[in-house]
Write an enzyme that holds these catalytic residues in place. Sequence first.
Site: not given
Ligand code: FMN
Length: 341
Positions: A16, A119, A219-221
């Site tokens: 998300p 969040c 999840n993450g990176d």
């Molecule tokens: C712009 C933005 C909006 C996000 N919105 C949500 C959200 O609505 N709900 C949620 O659970 N995580 C949200 N996240 C977190 C991401 O789902 C994810 O956990 C986080 O970016 C780490 O993953 P990544 O390294 O693949 O980006 C958001 C992250 C970003 C950067």
Amino acid sequence: MKIADIEIKNGICLAPLAGVSDRTFRAMARRFGAEYTVSEMVSAKALCYEQLCKRPVTAERTKTAPLAAVRREELPMAVQLFGAEPEFVARAATLLESNEYRGTLSEVPPSVIDINMGCPMAKIVGNGEGSALMKDPVLAASVVRETVKAVKIPVTVKIRAGWDRDSINAPELAKRLADAGASMICVHGRTREQMYTGKADWSIIRAVKQAVEIPVVGNGDIFCADDARRMYEETGCDGIMVARGAQGNPWIFAELQAAAEGREYTPPTAEERFAVALEHAHGLVEDKGERVGIAECRKHLSWYLHGMRGAAAARNAIMQASSMQEIEQIVKDLRDGAHFL
Ligand SMILES: Cc1cc2nc3c(=O)[nH]c(=O)nc-3n(C[C@H](O)[C@H](O)[C@H](O)COP(=O)(O)O)c2cc1C
């Protein structure tokens, strides 16, 4: 991976992203290989209050319903709710499941209700919602238990490693949430304190996987297939979620699918990048109207064009553009090698 009865063959999911993972974005992710997607977060309270509103709730007036809209071809997907009051989250989940709430734009109910416990934004945690729930495991479990009781569709939760480095509690919390009836836990390996800085600590994801029987999504990176391979190897997770790595890059899902199936991956040509970027912009305008669509497509286009020769100048021009025609011309000029000098 299976979330209750829902089979997600290679476990490749779109995370998300508030303000980003709307249905145009999800459709792109899906087209290139995401098997499961999650909506932007939706306020449980706002959804409930709209039902009490005296004035008619129409598609033009509501800000909440479009966030929760699900098209048939998007399934399996989750709508993510945020809220800290069990009765509101449970009630909002029943509204989504019945799809009979005022202002609904959904063709079908979602396959899954996901609950946001990650969040980090001040205005959310200030209300005790999002990652603030990690500080109150009893309340967090109660939110899940009441929601699971209220709906037949599976309920999942997305958490962080913990609130801060001194209170890492994802494994214990995940166990409580699983006992409360959660069907899957997604773990973002950062604390709330880290927001989006530093590195995600994947050892926490491994600890969660060892603590619960239900599927765990890492999840993450994750920004490429090699990251995904390491995530699986280092954590033993059942599936993966990609968030920022998909911004302007829906092809990441093709890359992950190719790796999962042992196939060679061919990155998109520049021509394909331009075409998909414009298609994405058109989709936003079609879905949200020209004014909102153009405003929103700016960030997506700058992600798509990132790293291309002349992209910085094109990005500036896109910021000034007010019609789709202008945007098309800017992208065409960039493609044709005009660098806005
Ligand atoms: C712009 C933005 C909006 C996000 N919105 C949500 C959200 O609505 N709900 C949620 O659970 N995580 C949200 N996240 C977190 C991401 O789902 C994810 O956990 C986080 O970016 C780490 O993953 P990544 O390294 O693949 O980006 C958001 C992250 C970003 C950067």
